[in-house]
Design an enzyme around this catalytic site. Structure first.
Site, PDB file in Angstrom:
ATOM      1  N   HIS A   1       0.756  -1.170  -0.027  1.00 40.87           N
ATOM      2  CA  HIS A   1       0.026   0.086   0.153  1.00 40.87           C
ATOM      3  C   HIS A   1       0.964   1.268  -0.008  1.00 40.87           C
ATOM      4  O   HIS A   1       1.520   1.640   1.014  1.00 40.87           O
ATOM      5  CB  HIS A   1      -0.899  -0.108   1.148  1.00 40.87           C
ATOM      6  CG  HIS A   1      -1.944   1.059   1.229  1.00 40.87           C
ATOM      7  ND1 HIS A   1      -2.045   1.957   2.493  1.00 40.87           N
ATOM      8  CD2 HIS A   1      -2.781   1.558   0.534  1.00 40.87           C
ATOM      9  CE1 HIS A   1      -2.845   2.758   2.101  1.00 40.87           C
ATOM     10  NE2 HIS A   1      -3.507   2.667   0.976  1.00 40.87           N
TER      11      HIS A   1
ATOM     12  N   GLU B   1       0.597  -0.627  -4.719  1.00 38.75           N
ATOM     13  CA  GLU B   1      -0.450   0.507  -5.117  1.00 38.75           C
ATOM     14  C   GLU B   1       0.120   1.769  -5.027  1.00 38.75           C
ATOM     15  O   GLU B   1       1.083   2.040  -4.193  1.00 38.75           O
ATOM     16  CB  GLU B   1      -1.233  -0.013  -3.806  1.00 38.75           C
ATOM     17  CG  GLU B   1      -2.656   0.567  -4.184  1.00 38.75           C
ATOM     18  CD  GLU B   1      -2.646   2.161  -3.103  1.00 38.75           C
ATOM     19  OE1 GLU B   1      -3.682   2.773  -3.238  1.00 38.75           O
ATOM     20  OE2 GLU B   1      -1.797   2.479  -2.485  1.00 38.75           O
TER      21      GLU B   1
ATOM     22  N   ASP C   1      -1.215   6.020  -5.583  1.00 37.18           N
ATOM     23  CA  ASP C   1      -2.226   7.275  -5.748  1.00 37.18           C
ATOM     24  C   ASP C   1      -1.801   8.335  -6.729  1.00 37.18           C
ATOM     25  O   ASP C   1      -0.726   8.785  -6.685  1.00 37.18           O
ATOM     26  CB  ASP C   1      -2.584   7.650  -4.455  1.00 37.18           C
ATOM     27  CG  ASP C   1      -2.893   6.693  -3.216  1.00 37.18           C
ATOM     28  OD1 ASP C   1      -3.923   6.290  -3.338  1.00 37.18           O
ATOM     29  OD2 ASP C   1      -2.055   6.516  -2.536  1.00 37.18           O
TER      30      ASP C   1
ATOM     31  N   HIS D   1      -1.206  10.557  -2.043  1.00 37.24           N
ATOM     32  CA  HIS D   1      -2.414  10.090  -1.597  1.00 37.24           C
ATOM     33  C   HIS D   1      -3.241  11.301  -1.414  1.00 37.24           C
ATOM     34  O   HIS D   1      -4.482  11.458  -1.930  1.00 37.24           O
ATOM     35  CB  HIS D   1      -2.159   9.347  -0.260  1.00 37.24           C
ATOM     36  CG  HIS D   1      -3.459   8.845   0.250  1.00 37.24           C
ATOM     37  ND1 HIS D   1      -4.005   9.662   1.175  1.00 37.24           N
ATOM     38  CD2 HIS D   1      -4.199   7.883   0.197  1.00 37.24           C
ATOM     39  CE1 HIS D   1      -5.266   9.183   1.513  1.00 37.24           C
ATOM     40  NE2 HIS D   1      -5.301   8.120   0.737  1.00 37.24           N
TER      41      HIS D   1
ATOM     42  N   GLU E   1      -4.202   3.771  -8.096  1.00 41.48           N
ATOM     43  CA  GLU E   1      -5.349   4.376  -7.695  1.00 41.48           C
ATOM     44  C   GLU E   1      -5.828   5.742  -8.317  1.00 41.48           C
ATOM     45  O   GLU E   1      -4.896   6.520  -8.110  1.00 41.48           O
ATOM     46  CB  GLU E   1      -5.652   4.498  -6.200  1.00 41.48           C
ATOM     47  CG  GLU E   1      -6.771   4.872  -5.838  1.00 41.48           C
ATOM     48  CD  GLU E   1      -7.138   4.953  -4.170  1.00 41.48           C
ATOM     49  OE1 GLU E   1      -8.057   5.691  -3.959  1.00 41.48           O
ATOM     50  OE2 GLU E   1      -6.581   4.341  -3.576  1.00 41.48           O
TER      51      GLU E   1
END
Length: 290
Positions: free
Chosen positions: A40, A67, A69, A82, A150
Site C-alpha cells: 500500500h 499500490e 495514488d 495520496h 488508484e
C-alpha cells in the site's frame, strides 16, 4: 568414482531436476488459494508512502504488487501522492508558507519537485521527492513489479482518466504483457472506473468500496474487482462478489485494504479474498503463508 560420490552426484542431479519441474497440482492449488499481497503506497510501514524509496523497500521485501495514488498539478503533471493537499507528507508549509491550504492542484510540477517528501517519515529519507507518475512506473518496471494504480479525487481533475491512460501507454504499460497480469486501475469513483474501461477495455479495473449485493451486476458490467475496507468485510460478502462474473468474464475478485497485522490478515484470508493491500507486506505475507 567412489560409491559415495555416485550417490552424492545422483542426489544433486535429482535436486536440480526438482527445481526445474512444475509445482505439483496440490502445491499449485495451495499457492493460488493464497491472496496476493499488495504494498500500500509502496512498503509504507518502512519508507515514506508513495515515494520511490517505498517502491524499493517493497522490492527488497520480495513483494510483486505496489499500490499508488495519482493526482494532478496546476500545470497538468500527474504526480504520486495520496492526499489532495501537500501538507501532511511534505515540507510545503516551510517552503511556501503563504500558499495554504497547499492543495496539489494549486502547485506546478516544478514547485512540487522542490519539496522534501521524506523527512516527515524519518531523517534517513530526507530529500525524497514526490515522484511523477512516469518516475514511479519506471521504478516499478525496474524491479519487474506490478502496479495497482488508484485514481484519487477524479472530481478535482477533469479527464484525468484519459491522461493516466495516455501516460501508461507512453511508458509501455498498455502492451499485452503488462495488461495481462501486471496492471490494475482502481478508484472510489464508479464513473472513473467505467471511464477507464471505456477508454481501454483490456485493462483490469477495480472499484473501491462495498456496494450492496443487489448492485453488483451493474458494477460487473465495467469492473473486475470489488475492493472493500477490511472492516466492512464478511465471508458472505466475499462469496456474493465471487458469484458474479466481471467485465472480462471471470469471477469478480475482492482485494481488501488496509490490513497491517497478522490476525486481521489471517481473518480476511479465511474469507477467501483474492488480495490484501497492506502497509506491512512482509507481516501479511508471513501470516497468510504460515
Amino acid at each position: 568414482m567412489s560409491a559415495r560420490s555416485v550417490t552424492v552426484s545422483a542426489t544433486a542431479l535429482l535436486g536440480a531436476a526438482a527445481l526445474l519441474l512444475p509445482l505439483s497440482p496440490a502445491r499449485a492449488a495451495e499457492d493460488s488459494a493464497r491472496p496476493l499481497v499488495m504494498a500500500h503506497r509502496g512498503a509504507s510501514a518502512y519508507a515514506p508512502e508513495n515515494t520511490l524509496a517505498a517502491v524499493d523497500r517493497a522490492a527488497a521485501l520480495g513483494v510483486d504488487w505496489v499500490e499508488n495514488d495519482v493526482q494532478r498539478t496546476r500545470d497538468g503533471e500527474l504526480v504520486v501522492l495520496h492526499d489532495d493537499s501537500l501538507q501532511r507528507t511534505t515540507d510545503v508549509e516551510e517552503v511556501f508558507p503563504d500558499r495554504a491550504p497547499w492543495k496539489v492542484k494549486d502547485f506546478t510540477a516544478a514547485e512540487i519537485a522542490r519539496l522534501d517528501a521524506g523527512s516527515w517519515f524519518g531523517p534517513a529519507y530526507a530529500g525524497a521527492r514526490v515522484p511523477t507518475l512516469e518516475q514511479f512506473v519506471h521504478r516499478v518496471e525496474r524491479h519487474r513489479q506490478k502496479l495497482l494504480l488508484e485514481i484519487k479525487n477524479p472530481r478535482l481533475y477533469p479527464s484525468i482518466e484519459r491522461q493516466i491512460v495516455k501516460v501508461l501507454g507512453n511508458e509501455g504499460w498498455l502492451d499485452r504483457r503488462h495488461v495481462r497480469d501486471r496492471l490494475i486501475v482502481q478508484s472510489f469513483s464508479a464513473d472513473s472506473v467505467r471511464t477507464v474501461h471505456d477508454l481501454r477495455p483490456a485493462v483490469k479495473t477495480g472499484f473501491l468500496g462495498t456496494p450492496p449485493v443487489a448492485d453488483l451486476p451493474a458494477y460487473a458490467a465495467f469492473t473486475d474487482q470489488i475492493n472493500p475496507s477490511y472492516g466492512s468485510l464478511t465471508a458472505g460478502y466475499v462469496a456474493a462478489v465471487h458469484a458474479f462474473k466481471g467485465v472480462h468474464g471471470k469471477p469478480l475478485e475482492v482485494c481488501t485494504w488496509t490490513v497491517n497485522d497478522a490476525a486481521a490478515a489471517r481473518r480476511v484470508a479465511g474469507f477467501g479474498v483474492d488480495g490484501i493491500i497492506t502497509n506491512a507486506p512482509d507481516v501479511v505475507r508471513d501470516a497468510v503463508r504460515g
